[in-house]
Design an enzyme around this catalytic site. Structure first.
Site, mmCIF file in Angstrom:
data_model
loop_
_atom_site.group_PDB
_atom_site.id
_atom_site.type_symbol
_atom_site.label_atom_id
_atom_site.label_comp_id
_atom_site.label_asym_id
_atom_site.label_seq_id
_atom_site.Cartn_x
_atom_site.Cartn_y
_atom_site.Cartn_z
ATOM 1 C CD GLU A 123 -21.976 -4.115 14.928
ATOM 2 O OE1 GLU A 123 -21.226 -4.634 14.067
ATOM 3 O OE2 GLU A 123 -22.603 -3.067 14.735
ATOM 4 C CG ASP A 125 -24.637 -1.943 16.797
ATOM 5 O OD1 ASP A 125 -23.492 -2.103 17.216
ATOM 6 O OD2 ASP A 125 -25.024 -2.304 15.667
ATOM 7 C CD GLU A 127 -25.503 2.240 14.945
ATOM 8 O OE1 GLU A 127 -24.472 2.145 14.275
ATOM 9 O OE2 GLU A 127 -26.621 1.885 14.529
#
Ligand SMILES: *[C@@H]1O[C@H](CO)[C@@H](O)[C@H](O)[C@H]1NC(C)=O
Ligand SMILES: *[C@@H]1O[C@H](CO)[C@@H](O)[C@H](O)[C@H]1NC(C)=O
Ligand SMILES: *[C@@H]1O[C@H](CO)[C@@H](O)[C@H](O)[C@H]1NC(C)=O
Ligand SMILES: *[C@@H]1O[C@H](CO)[C@@H](O)[C@H](O)[C@H]1NC(C)=O
Length: 318
Positions: A123, A125, A127
């Site tokens: 993953e 990310d 955010e």
């Protein structure tokens, strides 16, 4: 679609003028100028390249899918997902965040393969974490590799602009050399594919996702400020979606790379191109500027959480 050296020069000067105008208006600091990587790649049309992930009724396509709004209301958040999986490349979205009170709201732009590899997923990310004061959105970045979910490698930043007033570009370079997170083309974080990171480096094909959702229990002040739906629906707008590099051919089990070739003497291959396999001095200056002024959390400085720091923390300056 691809800019020549000349038009690149003009678009860069144009962008710096724009940046100046914007920063005067908002009285925010002017970042060091860097090459615009986002100018090199075509913008994708939503329906051809993305599909609904959840909350279909809260997804609004505008201008034939050049713009997409993701909404969060009491009933649901929403999200979309790339139709293809990718194995290395350049991934970008211009995002305008919900204005007004947004505590507890998370807007994410990320890559993952947790649906395919639930026990050892990868993953990468971005955010964006809402706040009770409208300009105080925080940016969190994170990387997991091969199921390394026991080690959160978060870094958090304040932004040097009001992310609710205009669109800003959030981009990721991911290749076998490194992962670079960029905001408006300025690198904010580099994760090298070093010996120390080798077991936690994302190394399997991933899909690209974008979502808005209720993270009342953690996003703002550790969950002390939940979502207040009086201020909803919360709308995050997306445009200038870019995904370039290698798609994953499922049946063959190998990457299918579009060799972008040369343009105006500049390589625009995000997988092996010179400008993508290592950062320029200009980009390093940009990254230093962001990290020294706006980074307020790095897992590499969190000795309370990691009495023994993850091995890669010894390599770079954090
Ligand atoms: C949307 O696409 C249709 C068909 O391709 C075209 O006729 C129309 O002008 C487009 N509208 C916009 C706003 O781009
Ligand atoms: C990733 O995890 C799998 C299974 O958990 C393991 O067999 C494999 O060796 C790991 N790969 C790396 C690069 O560490
Ligand atoms: C994917 O691989 C299969 C099997 O080798 C091949 O037949 C197919 O043409 C490939 N797809 C693309 C888009 O190249
Ligand atoms: C990544 O590797 C390059 C080249 O070895 C080095 O200059 C840079 O400082 C490294 N970055 C980090 C964050 O360790």
């Amino acid at each position: 679609m691809f800019t020549t050296a000349n038009s690149l020069f003009f678009s860069l000067s144009f962008i710096s003028c724009m940046a100046m105008a914007v920063s005067i208006r908002h009285n925010s600091p002017i970042p060091p100028s860097v090459a615009s990587l986002t100018d090199r790649f075509p913008h994708l049309v939503f329906d051809r390249t993305f599909a609904v992930l959840f909350g279909a009724k809260n997804i609004q396509r505008l201008s034939n899918g050049s713009y997409v709004n993701l909404m969060l209301d009491k009933s649901s958040g929403s999200g979309f997902k790339s139709k293809e999986m990718y194995y290395y490349g350049f991934f970008s979205a211009a995002i305008k965040l919900p204005s007004d009170y947004s505590a507890g709201v998370v807007v994410a732009f990320y890559m993952s393969n947790s649906e395919v590899y639930p026990h050892n997923h990868d993953e990468i990310d971005f955010e964006l974490l809402g706040h009770e004061k409208r300009k105080d959105w925080a940016l969190q970045t994170n990387v997991y590799g091969n199921g390394s979910t026991g080690t959160g490698r978060e870094e958090k930043f304040y932004l040097w602009f009001d992310p609710t007033a205009e669109f800003h570009e959030y981009s990721v370079i991911w290749n076998q050399h490194h992962i670079v997170f960029l905001v408006d083309n300025i690198p904010v974080r580099e994760v090298n594919h070093s010996e120390a990171m080798s077991r936690a480096y994302p190394s399997k094909p991933m899909s690209i996702y974008s979502t808005i959702w209720d993270a009342s229990d953690w996003a703002t002040h550790g969950g002390k400020k939940p979502v207040n739906y009086k201020f909803g629906p919360f709308v995050a707008s997306f445009k200038d979606l870019e995904m370039a590099g290698c798609t994953w051919n499922q049946s063959k089990g190998s990457p299918l790379c579009t060799k972008s070739g040369q343009s105006g003497g500049l390589s625009i291959d995000p997988v092996e191109g010179n400008e993508f396999i290592k950062m320029s001095q200009q980009q390093q200056i940009g990254m230093q500027w962001v990290r020294s002024k706006f980074m307020f959390y790095s897992y590499c400085n969190d000795l309370k959480r990691f009495p023994v720091l993850p091995p890669e923390c010894k390599e770079g300056k954090h």
